[in-house]
Design an enzyme around this catalytic site. Structure first.
Site, PDB file in Angstrom:
ATOM      1  N   PHE A   1       0.809  -1.225   0.000  1.00 12.54           N
ATOM      2  CA  PHE A   1       0.000   0.000   0.000  1.00 12.54           C
ATOM      3  C   PHE A   1       0.844   1.277   0.000  1.00 12.54           C
ATOM      4  CE2 PHE A   1       0.045  -1.740   4.359  1.00 12.54           C
ATOM      5  CZ  PHE A   1       0.714  -0.723   5.037  1.00 12.54           C
TER       6      PHE A   1
ATOM      7  N   GLY B   1       1.282   3.592  -3.254  1.00 15.80           N
ATOM      8  CA  GLY B   1       0.330   4.611  -3.679  1.00 15.80           C
ATOM      9  C   GLY B   1      -0.205   5.470  -2.551  1.00 15.80           C
ATOM     10  N   HIS B   2       0.237   5.254  -1.309  1.00 16.58           N
ATOM     11  CA  HIS B   2      -0.339   5.962  -0.157  1.00 16.58           C
ATOM     12  C   HIS B   2       0.745   6.409   0.797  1.00 16.58           C
ATOM     13  CE1 HIS B   2      -3.033   6.628   3.360  1.00 16.58           C
ATOM     14  NE2 HIS B   2      -3.932   6.842   2.423  1.00 16.58           N
ATOM     15  N   PHE B   3       1.463   7.300   0.590  1.00 12.93           N
ATOM     16  CA  PHE B   3       1.610   8.169  -0.575  1.00 12.93           C
ATOM     17  C   PHE B   3       3.070   8.087  -0.989  1.00 12.93           C
ATOM     18  CE2 PHE B   3      -1.756   9.945   2.049  1.00 12.93           C
ATOM     19  CZ  PHE B   3      -2.806  10.032   1.156  1.00 12.93           C
TER      20      PHE B   3
ATOM     21  N   VAL C   1       2.298   6.738   4.413  1.00  5.81           N
ATOM     22  CA  VAL C   1       1.590   6.531   5.680  1.00  5.81           C
ATOM     23  C   VAL C   1       0.652   5.330   5.521  1.00  5.81           C
ATOM     24  CG1 VAL C   1       1.712   8.934   6.480  1.00  5.81           C
ATOM     25  CG2 VAL C   1      -0.249   8.190   5.130  1.00  5.81           C
TER      26      VAL C   1
END
Length: 170
Positions: free
Chosen positions: A60, A63-65, A70
């Site tokens: 994750f 893409g986050h971020f 985070v």
């Protein structure tokens, strides 16, 4: 510069420690959705403490971020829910079979207090508040380095796969 580290070696675990192999006997989740790495302690019908080691290679984070990674809040809630499910099965003194399904039925008072970043260790403390008509209610708090990251009241139900399409509480 002063640094602190959280140590989770076998020597720091109580007799009620669960390793990842045992956790997999209580949860159907697998990578990338298995979000509990170790149970540090638990007391049937009461509480559980577990950890999620947050690493830079979590999918994750791509893409986050990308500019400031985070852990998504929904995944922190999911990690606490998985911890709660383990406590429920330990409390019932059963290991789920392939027909057991644990569903969220509610999340109340969720509050996000600090970001969780790569390298953090999320320590999850979950307490059973009550069990009524097949609905388990928990108070859950997850922290990093002693600072609360997220807290929420969670409600779940445990169903057989055959009954999973029926409304909760029936």
């Amino acid at each position: 510069m002063t640094t602190t580290a959280t140590v989770t070696s076998e020597s720091t675990c109580t007799k009620k420690c669960l390793d990842i192999h045992t956790i997999k006997q209580y949860l159907p989740h697998r990578y990338p959705m298995l979000l509990v790495d170790r149970v540090l302690d638990w007391e049937a019908g009461k509480t559980i403490t577990a950890i999620k080691n947050v690493t830079a290679n979590e999918e994750f984070f791509n893409g986050h971020f990308p500019h400031k990674p985070v852990m998504p809040g929904v995944l922190m809630i999911e990690a606490m829910a998985q911890t709660a499910a383990i406590l429920s099965f330990l409390t019932m003194d059963v290991k789920p079979d392939e027909n057991s399904v644990v569903y969220f039925v509610g999340i109340d008072n969720a509050r996000f207090k600090r970001p969780v970043e790569p390298g953090d260790q999320l320590v999850m403390n979950v307490e059973i508040v009550r069990v009524s008509r097949g609905i388990w209610k928990y108070k859950a708090v997850a922290s990093v380095d002693g600072q609360t990251a997220v807290e929420a009241e969670l409600m779940c139900t445990i169903r057989s796969a055959a009954d999973a399409s029926q409304p909760a509480g029936k």
